[in-house]
Write a protein that holds these residues in place. Structure first.
Motif: not given
Lengths: 423, 284
Positions: A114, A116-118, A121, A124-125, A128, A137
Motif C-alpha cells: 500500500h 501510504e504505508l511505510t 508496515e 508485515s502486510l 501475511a 515475519i
C-alpha cells in the motif's frame, strides 16, 4: 510423502473471448441475454458458449522434488495461465494439479503493497498476504531489510520510494518466504543489473537448498544457467520437454517459421497493445525479397509492418537483435535519429512500415533472433515480442574466410587494418 | 476450488488438489481460520490507511456522525416535528447512528472491496471472503471512537446506563452479521455487475429511511410493525436505544424476525460468494 512436488494431469483452462474483451457485464446485458436465452438454446443447445479460447489444453507433466524446471513459450502460449492455476489464483476448467508443499510465487512481488504505508508496515502486510506467519515475519524482518538495502527509508511511506527501491523491498519479502515450491515469473525482466544478479543468486540458493523451482522466463541465458530441464509451451500445450540445452534450441529455432517473416494473427495480439497492432516482421535481402538466410557481405533490411488504430504520442518501434543464447547484440528504434524523432512526435492513425537498414559486414555467421518492441518511453509498452523470428547469416566472402575456423562473437565487421613496417 | 487436505502447521507436508469445481460448494471455513492473521493484517491496513494524509485524522470518525446527527435532528425534529418519546434529540439520534454508521459504512466498503483489492485477487491465493470480512471489521475502530462520544453525551445529559446495557454486544453482532450478509452479496455481485457501484448510494439512503434512526419506531403504525421488522436494522437500532436509553424494548417477535432475516442473508451470502469465488480472478 510423494516423490513429486507438482503433478499436473490433462490440465485445461478455457476463457470466453467475449468475457475477456468486455471485461464485465452490466445488469442490462444479463437481462437482454436472458430475453434471448430461449432462442439461443434452440439454436445452439444448452451451455454452448459463443466463443471460447483454450489458454491451456491437455497439459500434463510432473516435477520431482528438488528439481528446477524451466518453462518457456511465446506470448499467449499459456505460461501465465499455468502459473495462475498452480498458485491457486484461478481454477482449471478440466483436469487437475496436485501440489505437495507450500507454494510461493515471485509473480506476486509487491502484491498488496500500500503506497501510504511505510516500508516496515508493508513488510508485515505483504508477508501475511504471501501466507507467512507473524512469527516468521518477525524472525526474518532484519534479514529482509538488509537484503532490500532500504534501511534508511524503512519508516517512509513506500509511495516516496523510487521504483527500484520499491521493487527491491518487495522482492526481499517474497524471497524470504521459504516455500517448498517456488514459482518465478519474469521478475528478472525488471530492476537494474545489480538487482538482477541478486535475484538470480537468491534463486540458485533456493535451488541448491533442495527446494523445487518452476522458472518461467523469456531470458534464455537465465533459463540456461538455472534450470536442468525445460518444457516448451506452444498454443496452450506442452510441445517439448527436454534437458534445458535442447529445449532452448528447440524453442529458439524449430519453433519459428523458417521463412524470415513473422505475421501476427488477431488472437496473438494482447488486448493491452491497442491502439498498436503488429502485422508482420520481415528480414529482406538487397533485392527486397523476404529471406530466411542472408549473406553477411550484403546489406539487408528489417521491416516492421503495423497499424495504429489511434494516434500515439512518442511512439517508437524498434527491434532487438539477439544471439541464440538470448544475449542482446543491439537494440534500435525507428525514432533514434533526431529528424525522425521530431517528425513523428505524434504518429497519426494509419498503416506503417518501419525499415531498418543493416549495413554489410556486420554480423558473423550463425543464427540470430529478432525481437520487436513498440513503446512510448516511460509511458507505456504497447507491444513486445522478444523472440519474434529467427534468421541465418551466411558468411561466405566475409573477412578472414581464408582460414577455415569459427570466429567467436556475434559480429564480424570488416575493419580497416594497416600494417606498417617500422624497422 | 481447492481442498487443503492437510493443514500447514499440523503436518510436514501440505497437499493441495486443484481441480474444477461445480455448482454450490462447501464454505471451507477452516481455510478462513488458517488465514486468520491475514484478516487481522488487512483490517489493520484499512484502519491505518483510512485517515493518513488527512488534516483531522481520526477526528473524522467523530465529525461524520455528529454532522449526520445534526442533519437528521434538523430534518426530523425541526422540519418533521417527529417525537423522540421525550428523550433529548441529540442522544436519541446518536444512539441509533452508532450502529447505523457501522452498517452503512460496511455496505459501501464491502461493495467496492473486491475491486479495490483486484491486484491481490489476481495474483495470490487466499480465501476471498477475507476481503469483505476485514473491510467490515475495520469499521469497528470507528465504532469504538464514536462510542466514547456517546459516553460523553450520556454524562452530559445525565443518563445512567440501563440494566440491559450488557446486551449491546449482541445487538452489535446482529448489525455485523447483517452487514456481512449484505456485504457478501454486494461484493460478489459487483465483480460481475459494476452496476452495484451506482446502486449502492441509493440503497444506503433508502435503507436509512426505512430504519428508525432519525425518528422513533412509534411513528410506524402497529399494523405495519411486523413488515417493518423484516429490516434487521430495525431490531438493531431499537435494541441499541433500549440498552442505552431505556426506551421500549423490541418485541420478541420482531427481534426474532430480525435475527432470522439476518441469518438468512448471512448464510445465503456466504454460499453465493463461495459459488462466485472461482470466477473472481478472471472477472475482476
Amino acid at each position: 510423502m510423494s516423490e513429486y512436488a507438482i503433478r499436473v494431469e490433462n490440465l485445461g483452462k478455457r476463457y470466453m473471448i467475449g468475457a475477456q474483451t468486455e471485461r464485465y457485464k452490466t445488469l442490462r446485458d444479463s437481462l437482454t441475454d436472458l430475453a434471448h436465452l430461449p432462442g439461443e438454446i434452440m439454436r445452439r443447445g444448452v451451455g454452448k458458449p459463443k466463443q471460447e479460447i483454450w489458454a491451456l489444453k491437455d497439459v500434463s507433466f510432473e516435477v520431482k522434488k528438488g528439481a528446477v524446471l524451466g518453462v518457456v513459450g511465446r506470448n499467449g502460449a499459456g505460461k501465465s495461465t499455468l502459473l495462475k492455476i498452480l498458485s491457486r489464483v484461478t481454477e482449471p476448467t478440466e483436469g487437475f494439479a496436485e501440489i505437495h508443499g507450500r507454494v510461493g510465487s515471485l509473480l506476486e512481488v509487491g502484491t498488496g503493497f500500500h503506497p501510504e504505508l511505510t516500508g516496515r508496515e508493508n513488510i508485515s502486510l505483504n508477508g501475511a498476504i504471501l501466507g507467512m506467519k507473524r512469527k516468521e515475519i518477525e524472525q526474518k524482518y532484519d534479514e529482509i531489510v538488509e537484503f532490500s538495502g532500504v534501511e534508511k527509508f524503512i519508516d517512509t511511506p513506500v509511495k516516496r520510494y523510487s521504483s527500484g527501491m520499491y521493487l527491491r523491498l518487495a522482492f526481499a519479502v517474497a524471497a524470504h518466504m521459504e516455500p517448498e515450491i517456488l514459482v518465478v515469473d519474469e521478475v528478472l525482466a525488471v530492476g537494474d543489473a545489480e538487482f538482477q544478479r541478486k535475484c538470480l543468486g537468491k534463486m540458485s540458493d533456493v535451488a541448491h537448498e533442495g527446494r523445487t523451482v518452476l522458472f518461467v522466463s523469456h531470458n534464455m541465458s537465465a533459463i540456461l544457467r538455472l534450470t536442468e530441464e525445460t518444457i516448451v509451451l506452444e498454443k496452450g500445450q506442452v510441445a517439448y520437454r527436454a534437458p534445458t540445452n535442447e529445449a532452448v534450441d528447440y524453442y529458439l529455432t524449430s519453433g519459428f517459421a523458417q521463412t524470415g517473416e513473422r505475421c501476427w494473427h488477431a488472437d496473438e495480439i494482447p488486448a493491452e497493445s491497442t491502439p498498436f497492432k503488429p502485422v508482420a516482421l520481415r528480414v529482406c535481402n538487397p533485392q527486397g525479397a523476404v529471406a530466411e538466410t542472408i549473406r553477411s557481405v550484403e546489406p539487408f533490411t528489417i521491416e516492421m509492418e503495423y497499424e495504429l488504430t489511434a494516434p500515439i504520442t512518442g511512439l517508437r518501434v524498434g527491434v532487438y537483435l539477439l544471439s541464440t543464447h538470448g544475449e542482446h547484440i543491439f537494440t534500435s528504434f525507428d525514432t533514434d535519429n533526431a529528424n525522425e524523432y521530431n517528425r513523428y512526435m505524434t504518429r497519426p492513425a494509419g498503416r506503417y512500415i518501419s525499415r531498418c537498414k543493416i549495413p554489410a559486414d556486420v554480423l558473423n555467421d550463425g543464427r540470430y533472433i529478432l525481437g520487436v518492441n513498440a513503446s512510448s518511453f516511460r509511458v507505456k509498452r504497447y507491444f513486445q515480442d522478444e523472440y519474434a523470428l529467427s534468421f541465418t547469416v551466411d558468411s561466405t566472402g566475409a573477412p578472414g574466410m581464408q582460414w577455415a575456423e569459427p570466429r567467436p562473437g556475434p559480429v564480424r565487421p570488416r575493419l580497416g587494418w594497416d600494417i606498417e613496417e617500422i624497422g | 476450488m481447492a481442498e487443503t487436505t492437510l493443514s500447514r502447521q499440523d503436518q510436514p507436508e501440505q497437499v493441495v488438489l486443484l481441480k474444477p469445481s461445480k455448482g454450490w460448494i462447501a464454505l471451507n471455513l477452516k481455510d478462513l481460520w488458517l488465514y486468520r492473521e491475514l484478516i487481522y493484517f488487512l483490517t489493520w491496513r484499512d484502519v491505518i490507511v483510512r485517515y493518513k494524509q488527512t488534516v483531522l485524522g481520526a477526528a473524522w470518525a467523530i465529525i461524520q456522525p455528529v454532522i449526520n446527527m445534526l442533519v437528521l435532528s434538523f430534518i426530523f425534529g425541526n422540519l418533521g416535528k417527529l417525537s423522540t418519546e421525550g428523550y433529548p434529540r441529540p442522544i436519541f439520534t446518536f444512539a441509533a447512528l452508532l450502529p447505523w454508521g457501522l452498517f452503512s459504512k460496511a455496505l459501501s466498503d464491502t461493495g467496492r472491496s473486491m475491486l479495490s483489492n483486484r491486484n491481490m485477487i489476481t495474483k495470490v491465493y487466499f480465501p476471498r471472503m477475507i476481503i469483505p470480512l476485514s473491510s467490515i471489521l475495520g469499521g469497528l475502530v470507528d465504532f469504538a471512537i464514536q462510542f466514547l462520544v456517546l459516553v460523553g453525551m450520556m454524562i452530559y445529559f445525565k443518563f445512567t446506563p440501563t440494566a440491559g446495557i450488557w446486551t449491546l454486544p449482541l445487538f452489535l453482532m446482529l448489525a455485523l452479521a447483517t452487514a456481512l450478509g449484505v456485504g457478501l452479496w454486494l461484493s460478489a455481485l459487483n465483480v460481475l455487475y459494476r452496476d452495484i457501484n451506482y446502486i449502492l448510494p441509493f440503497l444506503t439512503q433508502f435503507w436509512l429511511l426505512l430504519t428508525p434512526v432519525g425518528y422513533s419506531i412509534g411513528e410506524i403504525s402497529p399494523q405495519w410493525q411486523l413488515l417493518y421488522s423484516l429490516n434487521p436494522m430495525v431490531g438493531v437500532v431499537q435494541g441499541f436505544r433500549w440498552a442505552i436509553l431505556g426506551t421500549d424494548p423490541p418485541s420478541w417477535i420482531s427481534l426474532g424476525i430480525s435475527v432470522g432475516i439476518s441469518l438468512i442473508l448471512l448464510v445465503s451470502g456466504m454460499y453465493y460468494f463461495r459459488r462466485m469465488e472461482r470466477t473472481f480472478a478472471d472477472m475482476v
